[in-house]
Design a protein around this motif. Structure first.
Motif, PDB file in Angstrom:
ATOM      1  N   ALA A 194      42.731  46.459  30.457  1.00 15.22           N
ATOM      2  CA  ALA A 194      41.965  45.332  30.490  1.00 15.22           C
ATOM      3  C   ALA A 194      40.659  45.588  30.059  1.00 15.22           C
ATOM      4  CB  ALA A 194      41.656  45.163  31.979  1.00 15.22           C
ATOM      5  N   ASP A 195      40.115  44.586  29.269  1.00  7.51           N
ATOM      6  CA  ASP A 195      38.825  44.520  28.686  1.00  7.51           C
ATOM      7  C   ASP A 195      37.799  44.381  29.773  1.00  7.51           C
ATOM      8  OD1 ASP A 195      36.477  42.630  27.688  1.00  7.51           O
ATOM      9  OD2 ASP A 195      37.061  44.085  26.067  1.00  7.51           O
ATOM     10  N   VAL A 202      35.339  37.409  34.464  1.00  7.90           N
ATOM     11  CA  VAL A 202      36.072  36.687  35.416  1.00  7.90           C
ATOM     12  C   VAL A 202      35.797  36.928  36.909  1.00  7.90           C
ATOM     13  CG1 VAL A 202      38.469  36.482  36.245  1.00  7.90           C
ATOM     14  CG2 VAL A 202      38.170  36.724  33.842  1.00  7.90           C
ATOM     15  N   TYR A 203      35.335  38.075  37.247  1.00  9.80           N
ATOM     16  CA  TYR A 203      34.824  38.523  38.637  1.00  9.80           C
ATOM     17  C   TYR A 203      33.669  37.810  38.991  1.00  9.80           C
ATOM     18  CZ  TYR A 203      32.546  41.063  42.257  1.00  9.80           C
ATOM     19  OH  TYR A 203      32.055  41.424  43.518  1.00  9.80           O
ATOM     20  N   ARG A 204      32.793  37.680  38.025  1.00  8.20           N
ATOM     21  CA  ARG A 204      31.469  36.784  38.670  1.00  8.20           C
ATOM     22  C   ARG A 204      31.902  35.527  38.899  1.00  8.20           C
ATOM     23  NH1 ARG A 204      28.348  40.169  40.741  1.00  8.20           N
ATOM     24  NH2 ARG A 204      28.384  42.074  39.572  1.00  8.20           N
ATOM     25  N   MET A 205      32.859  34.896  38.160  1.00  8.79           N
ATOM     26  CA  MET A 205      33.265  33.622  38.204  1.00  8.79           C
ATOM     27  C   MET A 205      34.028  33.438  39.406  1.00  8.79           C
ATOM     28  SD  MET A 205      31.914  31.358  35.858  1.00  8.79           S
ATOM     29  CE  MET A 205      33.301  29.777  36.091  1.00  8.79           C
ATOM     30  N   SER A 256      32.646  41.941  46.086  1.00 10.50           N
ATOM     31  CA  SER A 256      33.869  42.043  46.861  1.00 10.50           C
ATOM     32  C   SER A 256      35.033  43.174  45.930  1.00 10.50           C
ATOM     33  CB  SER A 256      34.608  40.915  47.148  1.00 10.50           C
ATOM     34  OG  SER A 256      36.063  41.128  47.529  1.00 10.50           O
ATOM     35  N   ALA A 257      35.362  44.512  46.701  1.00 16.66           N
ATOM     36  CA  ALA A 257      36.050  45.167  45.915  1.00 16.66           C
ATOM     37  C   ALA A 257      37.532  44.501  45.543  1.00 16.66           C
ATOM     38  CB  ALA A 257      36.392  46.612  46.646  1.00 16.66           C
ATOM     39  N   GLU A 258      38.127  43.787  46.473  1.00 16.30           N
ATOM     40  CA  GLU A 258      39.243  43.072  46.544  1.00 16.30           C
ATOM     41  C   GLU A 258      39.136  42.112  45.206  1.00 16.30           C
ATOM     42  OE1 GLU A 258      37.739  43.298  49.289  1.00 16.30           O
ATOM     43  OE2 GLU A 258      38.801  44.819  50.315  1.00 16.30           O
ATOM     44  N   ALA A 259      37.812  41.202  45.296  1.00 16.38           N
ATOM     45  CA  ALA A 259      37.925  40.214  44.117  1.00 16.38           C
ATOM     46  C   ALA A 259      37.795  41.010  42.776  1.00 16.38           C
ATOM     47  CB  ALA A 259      36.730  39.298  44.480  1.00 16.38           C
ATOM     48  N   GLN A 265      43.336  42.484  37.517  1.00 15.94           N
ATOM     49  CA  GLN A 265      44.787  42.157  37.366  1.00 15.94           C
ATOM     50  C   GLN A 265      45.036  41.023  36.713  1.00 15.94           C
ATOM     51  OE1 GLN A 265      47.326  44.380  38.171  1.00 15.94           O
ATOM     52  NE2 GLN A 265      45.557  45.624  38.735  1.00 15.94           N
ATOM     53  N   GLN A 266      44.226  39.993  36.683  1.00 15.08           N
ATOM     54  CA  GLN A 266      44.407  38.737  36.076  1.00 15.08           C
ATOM     55  C   GLN A 266      43.891  38.946  34.744  1.00 15.08           C
ATOM     56  OE1 GLN A 266      41.874  35.524  37.651  1.00 15.08           O
ATOM     57  NE2 GLN A 266      41.848  34.376  35.449  1.00 15.08           N
TER      58      GLN A 266
END
Length: 565
Positions: free
Chosen positions: A142-143, A150-153, A250-253, A259-260
């Motif tokens: 993953a880049d 993506v995480y920040r969004m 959030s570690a889960e997010a 993964q996305q």
């Protein structure tokens, strides 16, 4: 710390030199076979995956198979007590039982039946393509910059006030009033009082990932303190004020974002590989492909299903023919109106052809790479065939003897009728209000003797009878069918009582209880099939145990697993 299992491993003890062999008398063969050492083997370690934990005749059951069985047993469990010990021996016994049944099915010749061979043949191709795809994307990463974006969004969080209006005009009117200097909270109170809007207008916190797409798009262009344009959301139009925007770590997010991004990257890698393979191995007869017209009056489907003309040449693999294409389209679409089906075939022929070619191309590449010779593929095929054989054995040998009689069903029902109860029912009337204060005032008036009918017509703050408003008029309702807040309010209600309940949308309800019904047993006729299935499953387990004991009598079963700390 890695989980460890201990088991007894039989080892053949050998001398290191000829001299040692002369000085120490050779032990009998049986003594050598009985020499045992206790080893500690970590679970989920690839180094020990093929170590046997049991043997059934000449077939081994390995640590890897035990790991898979443990994983299946605990799949779907979200919690487990810290002190819970997994019963490895019990799981291993199940594996032994399955192996004994599969071996018996093979002895009966079930592995040669079409019911096994045909699905195994189809699964072989599916497994080869699946393992090839895995090999092609195994090293894709993953880049990290894209993961962060993506995480920040996805980890954005908003604090907003919102109201639901019945009409866009009412929502726009309030938006203009706010622009003119009016306070959102005061205008929201007025809108509720005028019955043009619903909701409390209180601050609520929502995650960006949970928002309606239209609301999320509107919020993306807003700053704290701004009021939105009316956003169409059933059953009306939402107007909201953004109080605060923040990011919640959030570690889960973050992992979900990774993964996305990784899934997308793998998809792109597969597309690129397919392009390379297509250029290297495929030759399309575009003129012939374009000439096939399933909807033409003179077209004969019977002839097309036998047409061996080549549409796509695949180097090293059998070509895709007109018949291949026609067969798939015929299976998918040739039902109902023939003319309509033929038109659909023309619309779908390119997509279906691409799917056919892709499957053949990936299969050929998998064979070129020798994936069919790998242990992973062989194990996958054996697992699949074993599952088929076990299921077929149960269907043909076990099930015919396990169907419970009607007397057994009724006996079970009588013993367990209190386990199958219809939910309690309640008959009540309701008054809906735009806020809790108005509802509480009405409740007090009812308790003081005011008639319900009068309040229904005259109480201030009544909610309009529109879509989304729950109105109950004295019919029996199952407690289970009510919203959670109403269920809680009515759980211990008695006739003549008045209850107060609120919903998340801000609507509050006064409930006038008229009659209640205690839970009743569900009639036998409605449970007969369910109980029959339950008893059949229990009988299957019993008969399987009997078969297992019988098969063990003439079978060499050796268990190496002893303890699991």
């Amino acid at each position: 710390m890695k989980k460890i299992i201990c088991f007894m491993a039989s080892l053949l003890l050998m001398t290191g030199t000829a001299r040692a062999a002369e000085e120490v008398p050779a032990a009998p063969a049986r003594a050598a076979e009985a020499s045992l050492l206790t080893l500690k083997v970590p679970l989920f370690s690839p180094l020990f995956a093929r170590v046997p934990v049991a043997k059934v005749n000449d077939e081994q059951i390995t640590v890897e198979e035990l790991e898979k069985a443990l994983g299946m047993m605990h799949a779907g469990r979200t919690t487990e007590s810290p002190g819970t010990r997994k019963d490895y021996a019990k799981v291993l016994q199940r594996l032994v039982t399955a192996r004994l049944i599969v071996q018996e099915a093979e002895a009966m010749g079930m592995d040669g039946l079409a019911e096994v061979r045909e699905p195994v043949s189809k699964f072989r191709e599916t497994a080869l393509r699946e393992l090839l795809r895995y090999e092609l994307v195994r090293d894709v990463k993953a880049d990290e910059a894209e993961v962060e974006r993506v995480y920040r969004m996805s980890s954005k969080e908003y604090r907003i006030r919102s109201l639901m209006f019945r009409t866009e005009a009412d929502a726009r009117a309030m938006a203009k009033a706010v622009e003119a200097g009016g306070g959102f909270e005061e205008l929201a109170r007025q809108a509720r009082a005028n019955k043009t809007a619903r909701g409390q207008g209180d601050v609520e916190t929502v995650r960006a990932s949970e928002l309606n797409s239209a609301i999320a798009a509107e919020l993306a262009n807003m700053k704290a303190g701004m009021v939105s344009r009316p956003v169409p959301v059933q059953p009306g139009f939402v107007l909201f004020k953004l109080e605060e925007e923040r990011t919640v770590e959030s570690a889960e997010a973050r992992e979900a974002a990774r993964q996305q991004v990784l899934t997308k990257k793998k998809h792109e890698a597969l597309i690129e590989h397919n392009k390379k393979l297509s250029g290297k191995y495929l030759t399309f007869n575009m003129k012939r492909i374009e000439s096939i017209d399933f909807a033409a009056p003179q077209t004969s489907m019977e002839k097309l299903l036998r047409d061996k003309r080549v549409l796509v040449q695949i180097k090293g693999e059998r070509p895709v023919t007109v018949a291949d294409l026609a067969t798939v389209l015929d299976q998918q679409l040739y039902h109902g109106s023939k003319n309509a089906a033929k038109k659909k075939m023309n619309n779908r022929k390119r997509d279906v052809l691409e799917e056919l070619v892709a499957k053949r191309l990936l299969l050929a590449e998998a064979l070129r790479r020798g994936i069919d010779r790998t242990e992973e593929f062989k194990n996958k095929m054996k697992d699949y065939e074993d599952n088929l054989l076990f299921g077929l054995f149960v269907e043909r040998v076990i099930k015919p003897d396990v169907k419970p009689t009607e007397e057994e069903l009724k006996t079970y029902y009588e013993k367990h009728r209190n386990d199958y109860l219809l939910a309690a029912k309640v008959r009540f009337e309701s008054l809906a209000f735009t806020g809790e204060k108005e509802a509480a005032d009405a409740l007090n008036k009812l308790k003081a003797g005011t008639e319900l009918r009068w309040l229904r017509e005259n109480a201030p703050g009544r909610a309009a009878a529109e879509e989304g408003t729950l109105l109950y008029s004295g019919d029996f309702v199952s407690i289970d069918e009510l919203p959670a807040s109403l269920r809680e309010a009515l759980a211990d209600a008695h006739p003549g009582e008045f209850k107060l309940a609120g919903l998340p949308d801000g609507t509050a309800y006064v409930l006038a209880v008229q009659e209640t019904k205690a839970p009743e047993p569900i009639p036998f006729q409605q449970l007969e099939e369910q109980i029959g299935q339950k008893l059949s499953e229990e009988n299957i387990r019993k008969v399987l145990d009997t078969w297992t004991d019988k098969l063990k009598e003439g079978t060499e079963v050796t268990l190496y697993l002893t303890t699991a700390p």
